[in-house]
Design a protein around this motif. Structure first.
Motif, PDB file in Angstrom:
ATOM      1  N   GLY A   8      37.057  53.253  32.900  1.00 30.22           N
ATOM      2  CA  GLY A   8      38.141  52.433  32.343  1.00 30.22           C
ATOM      3  C   GLY A   8      37.655  51.394  31.347  1.00 30.22           C
ATOM      4  O   GLY A   8      36.450  51.188  31.155  1.00 30.22           O
ATOM      5  N   GLY A   9      38.620  50.770  30.689  1.00 30.19           N
ATOM      6  CA  GLY A   9      38.314  49.628  29.842  1.00 30.19           C
ATOM      7  C   GLY A   9      38.244  49.927  28.360  1.00 30.19           C
ATOM      8  O   GLY A   9      38.174  49.002  27.550  1.00 30.19           O
ATOM      9  N   ALA A 342      46.838  51.835  45.402  1.00 28.85           N
ATOM     10  CA  ALA A 342      46.301  50.738  46.216  1.00 28.85           C
ATOM     11  C   ALA A 342      44.788  50.864  46.379  1.00 28.85           C
ATOM     12  O   ALA A 342      44.077  49.863  46.525  1.00 28.85           O
ATOM     13  CB  ALA A 342      46.992  50.719  47.585  1.00 28.85           C
ATOM     14  N   ARG A 343      44.274  52.090  46.326  1.00 27.81           N
ATOM     15  CA  ARG A 343      42.815  52.278  46.425  1.00 27.81           C
ATOM     16  C   ARG A 343      42.074  51.635  45.262  1.00 27.81           C
ATOM     17  O   ARG A 343      40.899  51.350  45.340  1.00 27.81           O
ATOM     18  CB  ARG A 343      42.469  53.774  46.487  1.00 27.81           C
ATOM     19  CG  ARG A 343      43.010  54.453  47.741  1.00 27.81           C
ATOM     20  CD  ARG A 343      42.771  55.948  47.684  1.00 27.81           C
ATOM     21  NE  ARG A 343      41.361  56.239  47.541  1.00 27.81           N
ATOM     22  CZ  ARG A 343      40.493  56.256  48.547  1.00 27.81           C
ATOM     23  NH1 ARG A 343      40.903  56.017  49.769  1.00 27.81           N
ATOM     24  NH2 ARG A 343      39.238  56.515  48.323  1.00 27.81           N
ATOM     25  N   VAL A 364      40.018  48.118  40.123  1.00 26.74           N
ATOM     26  CA  VAL A 364      38.636  48.600  40.126  1.00 26.74           C
ATOM     27  C   VAL A 364      38.638  50.092  40.486  1.00 26.74           C
ATOM     28  O   VAL A 364      39.284  50.493  41.462  1.00 26.74           O
ATOM     29  CB  VAL A 364      37.777  47.793  41.129  1.00 26.74           C
ATOM     30  CG1 VAL A 364      36.345  48.327  41.150  1.00 26.74           C
ATOM     31  CG2 VAL A 364      37.789  46.316  40.767  1.00 26.74           C
ATOM     32  N   GLY A 365      37.961  50.891  39.681  1.00 28.93           N
ATOM     33  CA  GLY A 365      37.949  52.338  39.845  1.00 28.93           C
ATOM     34  C   GLY A 365      37.556  52.800  41.234  1.00 28.93           C
ATOM     35  O   GLY A 365      36.785  52.118  41.931  1.00 28.93           O
ATOM     36  N   ALA A 386      41.441  50.407  34.698  1.00 28.91           N
ATOM     37  CA  ALA A 386      40.594  49.830  35.757  1.00 28.91           C
ATOM     38  C   ALA A 386      39.163  49.611  35.274  1.00 28.91           C
ATOM     39  O   ALA A 386      38.718  50.238  34.316  1.00 28.91           O
ATOM     40  CB  ALA A 386      40.597  50.766  36.972  1.00 28.91           C
ATOM     41  N   GLU A 387      38.449  48.752  35.967  1.00 31.60           N
ATOM     42  CA  GLU A 387      37.013  48.569  35.680  1.00 31.60           C
ATOM     43  C   GLU A 387      36.244  49.673  36.385  1.00 31.60           C
ATOM     44  O   GLU A 387      36.556  50.027  37.512  1.00 31.60           O
ATOM     45  CB  GLU A 387      36.545  47.216  36.230  1.00 31.60           C
ATOM     46  CG  GLU A 387      37.133  46.056  35.460  1.00 31.60           C
ATOM     47  CD  GLU A 387      36.894  44.715  36.178  1.00 31.60           C
ATOM     48  OE1 GLU A 387      36.020  44.646  37.070  1.00 31.60           O
ATOM     49  OE2 GLU A 387      37.608  43.760  35.827  1.00 31.60           O
ATOM     50  N   GLY A 388      35.241  50.229  35.692  1.00 29.50           N
ATOM     51  CA  GLY A 388      34.378  51.222  36.343  1.00 29.50           C
ATOM     52  C   GLY A 388      35.018  52.593  36.410  1.00 29.50           C
ATOM     53  O   GLY A 388      35.954  52.893  35.674  1.00 29.50           O
TER      54      GLY A 388
END
Ligand code: UD1
Length: 422
Positions: A8-9, A342-343, A364-365, A386-388
């Motif tokens: 992501g990002g 939600a994960r 977050v990934g 998401a990050e990662g």
């Protein structure tokens, strides 16, 4: 089973071509059964679902030719070799059930397995069957099969649907075009796919008026001819990439898209701070930096907000600055993406047909599981923001409805790849 990995990002910039609408293409394919002359469908999406429908048609005796480079499908039903659509060919995808009406209208009888499809609610076909009964067909259900007969032909009828159904509206149209006399359909669906089907059938010699309005009037004809028809641009694909561009802070041109077909989405995106405007070649979506505003919406029949974009919009709102409320009014079990989102850190409270999304400032990934077609693409959208790394498993759902998804997003700068699993 393949999976999709997203880091992501990365902002999205560039152009994404929008292909023909899956949901329209499937019904247009069924329309080929109505004529002994060839139906040539241009702008055909090459998807697991449209390939599957073509396979079913071939099993009924239709000559099928894909002209891949031209994105064209030629279907020729010179003779109907079989009027039986077996369980194995119908269970995977609900739209295959739409061969029943054309077979009944052309051959006078048909035996079609009750359908399967995405696990997003009960999705019965009672409205379809009542419409055929109103047109004079005898309908019996035996061992999971619908046996329908109208040996002296269907006759026109006045049918008022108790609630709006896309599938039942289309299916009634597909049968009424060859019925004896006039049919009037009331309380019909008004989705752009309905007008697309009417345009194609009219090009084949049918006499349909009012598609896209509240009442459809059909004067039956004795036979239909061949025709050439280009499938309408996919408004769900359009909306999905519009939301993806918003989630990934992009500037993307959706080539060939029609903004009128996603008006309800455009209104919500603007309210949340995204710019979305029609241009000569399509629709441009731009997302400024900073957090989006939360928005509330209900899913509704067209021209309301489509249920097929609900999951994608939920993914976007997971990072909005505040609380959004989503009410799903079309299907009773269509929040299966919420626990997967939600994960990644999303905060979503589901109660019955309502979801409250409380925006968080980062996702977050994580590994996630696709549960159905539109849900799976919502996980891709969340992954872009998401990050990662996000790993979306079970992507065969995606392949049913999104052609070249990784290539289209990748060309705009997304870090996305398909990982083949042995
Ligand atoms: C089509 C689309 C699907 C989209 C949906 C609603 C295709 C291939 N699929 O599905 O992607 O999410 O429209 O926009 O075009 N119902 C009955 N009895 C019936 C028929 C429907 O109770 O005989 C109910 C369904 O369970 C659902 C509601 O009516 O709750 C609307 O369904 P419908 O509009 O028929 O959806 P589909 O045509 O199946």
């Amino acid at each position: 089973m393949d999976r999709i990995a997203i880091t992501g990002g990365a902002p999205l910039a560039g152009a994404i071509p929008i292909y023909g609408a899956k949901n329209s293409a499937l019904k247009l394919q069924a329309a080929a059964l109505l004529s002994a002359e060839p139906l040539v469908l241009e702008n055909m999406p090459d998807l697991a679902d449209t390939r599957f429908m073509a396979q079913l048609l071939a099993s009924l005796g239709v000559e099928v030719a894909w002209i891949k480079e031209a994105r064209t499908l030629r279907l020729h039903a010179a003779d109907i070799a079989s009027t039986i659509a077996p369980y194995d060919l119908v269970r995977k995808m609900r739209a295959t059930f739409n061969v029943l009406g054309p077979l009944l209208a052309r051959a006078g009888h048909a035996t079609v397995s009750l359908p399967g499809g995405c696990a997003i609610g009960a999705r019965p076909v009672d409205l379809h069957l009542k419409a055929f009964e109103a047109m004079g067909a005898d309908i019996h259900i035996e061992q999971g099969y619908v046996k329908a007969a109208a040996l002296r032909g269907l006759r026109g009828a006045e049918i008022e649907f108790p609630f709006v159904s896309v599938g039942a509206t289309e299916h009634a149209m597909l049968a009424a075009v060859l019925a004896k006399g006039d049919t009037i359909l009331r309380n019909v669906a008004r989705e752009p796919e309905i007008a697309d089907l009417a345009d194609c059938l009219n090009a084949m010699g049918a006499r349909i008026e009012g598609a896209g309005e509240e009442e459809i009037r059909i004067r039956g004809v004795t036979s239909l001819t061949g025709a050439k028809h280009a499938v309408v641009a996919d408004r769900i694909e359009t909306g999905t990439y519009a939301i993806a561009a918003a989630a990934a802070t992009g500037d993307v041109l959706l080539e060939g898209a029609n903004i009128e077909h996603i008006a309800a989405l455009a209104k919500l995106l603007r309210a949340s701070g995204v710019s979305i405007e029609a241009e000569a070649k399509g629709v441009r979506v731009k997302r400024p930096n900073g957090r989006l505003a939360p928005v509330d919406f209900d899913t509704e029949p067209f021209p309301g907000f489509p249920t097929d974009l609900q999951a994608q919009m939920m993914a976007l709102l997971c990072m909005a600055d505040g609380r959004s409320r989503i009410r799903e009014t079309i299907f009773e079990n269509r929040f299966m993406h919420a626990p997967e989102l939600a994960r990644l850190g999303a905060q979503i409270a589901v109660q019955g047909n309502e979801a409250i999304v409380t925006g968080v400032d980062r996702l977050v990934g994580a590994p996630v599981m696709a549960t159905d077609l539109r849900a799976s693409v919502s996980l891709v959208i969340a992954g872009l923001a998401a990050e990662g790394e996000t790993l979306v498993n079970r992507v065969y759902h995606l392949d049913r409805g999104f052609e070249r998804l990784e290539a289209k997003l990748g060309a705009c700068g997304a870090r996305i790849e398909r990982q083949k699993e042995e």
